[in-house]
Design a protein around this motif. Structure first.
Motif, PDB file in Angstrom:
ATOM      1  N   TRP A 147       0.647  -1.290  -0.067  1.00 24.23           N
ATOM      2  CA  TRP A 147      -0.124  -0.115  -0.038  1.00 24.23           C
ATOM      3  C   TRP A 147       0.875   1.447   0.155  1.00 24.23           C
ATOM      4  O   TRP A 147       0.411   2.150  -0.308  1.00 24.23           O
ATOM      5  CB  TRP A 147      -1.020   0.050   1.227  1.00 24.23           C
ATOM      6  CG  TRP A 147      -2.239  -0.838   1.143  1.00 24.23           C
ATOM      7  CD1 TRP A 147      -2.334  -2.237   1.445  1.00 24.23           C
ATOM      8  CD2 TRP A 147      -3.381  -0.401   0.059  1.00 24.23           C
ATOM      9  NE1 TRP A 147      -3.694  -2.453   1.228  1.00 24.23           N
ATOM     10  CE2 TRP A 147      -4.165  -1.513   0.404  1.00 24.23           C
ATOM     11  CE3 TRP A 147      -3.580   0.540  -0.724  1.00 24.23           C
ATOM     12  CZ2 TRP A 147      -5.161  -1.740  -0.397  1.00 24.23           C
ATOM     13  CZ3 TRP A 147      -4.795   0.446  -1.466  1.00 24.23           C
ATOM     14  CH2 TRP A 147      -5.752  -0.631  -1.202  1.00 24.23           C
ATOM     15  N   SER A 148       2.019   1.333   0.489  1.00 21.32           N
ATOM     16  CA  SER A 148       2.875   2.420   0.395  1.00 21.32           C
ATOM     17  C   SER A 148       3.224   2.932  -0.874  1.00 21.32           C
ATOM     18  O   SER A 148       3.116   4.452  -1.080  1.00 21.32           O
ATOM     19  CB  SER A 148       4.204   2.048   1.002  1.00 21.32           C
ATOM     20  OG  SER A 148       4.037   1.767   2.638  1.00 21.32           O
ATOM     21  N   GLY A 149       3.473   2.169  -1.807  1.00 23.79           N
ATOM     22  CA  GLY A 149       3.753   2.671  -3.205  1.00 23.79           C
ATOM     23  C   GLY A 149       2.277   3.082  -3.821  1.00 23.79           C
ATOM     24  O   GLY A 149       2.390   4.151  -4.583  1.00 23.79           O
ATOM     25  N   VAL A 150       1.258   2.423  -3.572  1.00 23.49           N
ATOM     26  CA  VAL A 150      -0.016   2.742  -4.072  1.00 23.49           C
ATOM     27  C   VAL A 150      -0.461   4.298  -3.616  1.00 23.49           C
ATOM     28  O   VAL A 150      -1.008   5.118  -4.468  1.00 23.49           O
ATOM     29  CB  VAL A 150      -1.469   1.807  -3.768  1.00 23.49           C
ATOM     30  CG1 VAL A 150      -2.550   2.331  -4.313  1.00 23.49           C
ATOM     31  CG2 VAL A 150      -0.825   0.500  -4.414  1.00 23.49           C
ATOM     32  N   LEU A 151      -0.473   4.302  -2.252  1.00 18.91           N
ATOM     33  CA  LEU A 151      -0.763   5.876  -1.871  1.00 18.91           C
ATOM     34  C   LEU A 151       0.241   6.720  -1.595  1.00 18.91           C
ATOM     35  O   LEU A 151       0.083   7.721  -1.383  1.00 18.91           O
ATOM     36  CB  LEU A 151      -1.102   5.410  -0.159  1.00 18.91           C
ATOM     37  CG  LEU A 151      -2.106   4.444   0.319  1.00 18.91           C
ATOM     38  CD1 LEU A 151      -2.431   4.222   1.617  1.00 18.91           C
ATOM     39  CD2 LEU A 151      -3.582   4.902  -0.379  1.00 18.91           C
ATOM     40  N   GLY A 152       1.508   6.478  -2.092  1.00 18.15           N
ATOM     41  CA  GLY A 152       2.597   7.319  -2.389  1.00 18.15           C
ATOM     42  C   GLY A 152       3.137   7.766  -0.780  1.00 18.15           C
ATOM     43  O   GLY A 152       3.357   8.972  -0.598  1.00 18.15           O
ATOM     44  N   LEU A 153       3.153   6.889   0.025  1.00 13.71           N
ATOM     45  CA  LEU A 153       3.756   7.353   1.371  1.00 13.71           C
ATOM     46  C   LEU A 153       5.083   7.379   1.612  1.00 13.71           C
ATOM     47  O   LEU A 153       5.901   6.462   0.894  1.00 13.71           O
ATOM     48  CB  LEU A 153       3.108   6.347   2.465  1.00 13.71           C
ATOM     49  CG  LEU A 153       1.480   5.994   2.667  1.00 13.71           C
ATOM     50  CD1 LEU A 153       1.113   5.085   3.378  1.00 13.71           C
ATOM     51  CD2 LEU A 153       0.832   7.400   2.601  1.00 13.71           C
ATOM     52  N   LYS A 163      -5.437  -0.032   9.284  1.00 14.54           N
ATOM     53  CA  LYS A 163      -5.708   1.354  10.184  1.00 14.54           C
ATOM     54  C   LYS A 163      -4.486   2.252  10.359  1.00 14.54           C
ATOM     55  O   LYS A 163      -4.683   3.564  10.156  1.00 14.54           O
ATOM     56  CB  LYS A 163      -6.245   0.956  11.325  1.00 14.54           C
ATOM     57  CG  LYS A 163      -6.598   1.904  12.353  1.00 14.54           C
ATOM     58  CD  LYS A 163      -6.692   1.488  13.877  1.00 14.54           C
ATOM     59  CE  LYS A 163      -5.647   1.093  14.579  1.00 14.54           C
ATOM     60  NZ  LYS A 163      -5.740   1.033  15.996  1.00 14.54           N
ATOM     61  N   THR A 164      -3.366   1.761  10.687  1.00  8.61           N
ATOM     62  CA  THR A 164      -2.127   2.346  10.639  1.00  8.61           C
ATOM     63  C   THR A 164      -1.982   3.073   9.334  1.00  8.61           C
ATOM     64  O   THR A 164      -1.404   4.253   9.354  1.00  8.61           O
ATOM     65  CB  THR A 164      -1.209   1.279  10.813  1.00  8.61           C
ATOM     66  OG1 THR A 164      -1.257   0.719  12.410  1.00  8.61           O
ATOM     67  CG2 THR A 164       0.300   2.355  11.271  1.00  8.61           C
ATOM     68  N   LEU A 165      -1.850   2.623   8.146  1.00  9.26           N
ATOM     69  CA  LEU A 165      -1.775   3.229   6.857  1.00  9.26           C
ATOM     70  C   LEU A 165      -2.597   4.102   6.690  1.00  9.26           C
ATOM     71  O   LEU A 165      -2.166   5.165   6.088  1.00  9.26           O
ATOM     72  CB  LEU A 165      -1.729   2.021   5.826  1.00  9.26           C
ATOM     73  CG  LEU A 165      -0.634   1.023   5.680  1.00  9.26           C
ATOM     74  CD1 LEU A 165      -0.836   0.084   4.726  1.00  9.26           C
ATOM     75  CD2 LEU A 165       0.648   1.934   5.217  1.00  9.26           C
ATOM     76  N   LEU A 166      -3.964   3.937   7.091  1.00  7.70           N
ATOM     77  CA  LEU A 166      -4.861   5.420   6.782  1.00  7.70           C
ATOM     78  C   LEU A 166      -4.560   6.346   7.707  1.00  7.70           C
ATOM     79  O   LEU A 166      -4.619   7.451   7.155  1.00  7.70           O
ATOM     80  CB  LEU A 166      -5.946   4.678   7.447  1.00  7.70           C
ATOM     81  CG  LEU A 166      -7.390   5.971   7.166  1.00  7.70           C
ATOM     82  CD1 LEU A 166      -7.497   6.492   5.547  1.00  7.70           C
ATOM     83  CD2 LEU A 166      -8.592   5.212   7.651  1.00  7.70           C
ATOM     84  N   LEU A 175      -2.108  11.631   8.303  1.00  6.18           N
ATOM     85  CA  LEU A 175      -0.987  12.650   8.625  1.00  6.18           C
ATOM     86  C   LEU A 175      -0.083  13.457   7.714  1.00  6.18           C
ATOM     87  O   LEU A 175       0.242  14.510   7.893  1.00  6.18           O
ATOM     88  CB  LEU A 175      -0.036  11.792   9.769  1.00  6.18           C
ATOM     89  CG  LEU A 175      -0.723  11.459  10.963  1.00  6.18           C
ATOM     90  CD1 LEU A 175       0.010  10.658  11.893  1.00  6.18           C
ATOM     91  CD2 LEU A 175      -1.226  12.564  11.856  1.00  6.18           C
ATOM     92  N   GLU A 176       0.180  12.681   6.627  1.00  9.46           N
ATOM     93  CA  GLU A 176       0.957  12.966   5.568  1.00  9.46           C
ATOM     94  C   GLU A 176       0.280  14.196   4.444  1.00  9.46           C
ATOM     95  O   GLU A 176       0.784  15.192   4.143  1.00  9.46           O
ATOM     96  CB  GLU A 176       1.603  12.127   4.645  1.00  9.46           C
ATOM     97  CG  GLU A 176       2.465  11.148   5.293  1.00  9.46           C
ATOM     98  CD  GLU A 176       3.270  10.338   4.517  1.00  9.46           C
ATOM     99  OE1 GLU A 176       3.041  10.396   3.412  1.00  9.46           O
ATOM    100  OE2 GLU A 176       4.139   9.454   5.017  1.00  9.46           O
TER     101      GLU A 176
END
Length: 287
Positions: free
Chosen positions: A58-64, A201-204, A209-210
């Motif tokens: 999910w980090s790549g999809v959301l651009g985190l 939940k943590t990724l959301l 926050l970002e």
């Protein structure tokens, strides 16, 4: 004038304590509590690998700006996030947030008594957010937490909460008169749900926050961290009990089990003493 003497009744059977039933419930609670904890302990490394895979996907999809890796022991995730300082709130952002919180507070005052719990919850959120605004207005550089530490704390508390699911379910669901298979499958289903829910939940929260700022980190941590996990557990437990037949609920609580006459405890409460029937008024006048 004759006096009517009450008829003597034999005393009821002596009431004995249901020790076999209590011992059975205690042993059952111990086994149902220990089994989920043992399962988590055996699968902890695989659970961490699964969580790392979810975060990476999910980090790549959301651009985190976030990455995670397994610890040296493989029993935890080590989080690193770059650019945490760029998410600090500006004075304009702090002022706008405080105004929005004030608007929510005033709007909640218009809610009827029917929505009183919602009103209290909204005002509690406003108070927490106002305190965060005040802190970042006075001493923003003193805030000791970053997004990576926030994520690490959420996942650590989430795993600790998962360890308590077994004992809590054994204390409530375990004493109900349901099939043993259901008592075993319920904790497994709960653990599977939280194993999937916690990383998402943590990724959301990291995404929020970002895209907003760390000004909302205290609110997310206090109200949507371990407290949200507990709310979800209560909701799932309420749904689980609502699907249970009434017969299983009627004779399974410890309070009911200690006092109910037909729950297989090996005793019955003594019958109530019978009172003699009252004299007929005509017979009383004749006497």
């Amino acid at each position: 004038m004759t006096q009517r003497t009450p008829t003597a009744h034999p005393p009821g059977p002596a009431r004995t304590a249901p020790l076999p039933r209590l011992k059975y419930l205690g042993l059952q609670w111990l086994l149902l509590s220990a089994a989920p904890v043992l399962l988590l302990w055996l699968l902890q490394e695989r659970l961490m690998v699964f969580w790392q895979w979810v975060v990476s996907a999910w980090s790549g999809v959301l651009g985190l700006s976030l990455s995670s890796r397994l610890s040296a022991q493989g029993d935890a995730l080590v989080w690193t996030a770059t650019g945490d300082g760029s998410f600090a709130p500006s004075p304009t952002h702090i002022a706008a947030t405080a105004v929005i919180a004030a608007a929510v507070w005033l709007w909640s005052d218009r809610l009827s008594d029917r929505f009183h719990p919602l009103k209290i919850s909204l005002r509690a959120l406003c108070l927490i957010q106002w305190s965060a605004c005040l802190f970042f207005w006075l001493a923003p550089a003193s805030f000791p937490y970053s997004i990576s530490s926030h994520a690490s704390a959420l996942m650590g508390m989430g795993f600790g909460f998962m360890l308590t699911i077994g004992p809590m379910l054994a204390l409530g669901w375990g004493i109900l008169r349901t099939p043993v298979l259901h008592k075993i499958l319920a904790p497994v289903a709960f653990l599977a749900y939280f194993a999937v829910m916690l990383p998402h939940k943590t990724l959301l929260q990291i995404w929020l926050l970002e895209h907003l700022s760390i000004l909302f980190m205290p609110l997310l941590f206090l109200c949507f961290g371990a407290l949200l996990d507990l709310w979800m557990f209560v909701a799932l437990y309420a749904w689980l009990v609502s699907t249970t037949p009434a017969q299983a609920l009627a004779g399974s609580g410890l309070g009911l089990a200690l006092h109910g006459p037909s729950f297989g405890l090996g005793y019955s409460p003594p019958p109530a003493p019978q009172q003699p029937p009252p004299l007929d008024p005509m017979r009383r006048s004749a006497a």
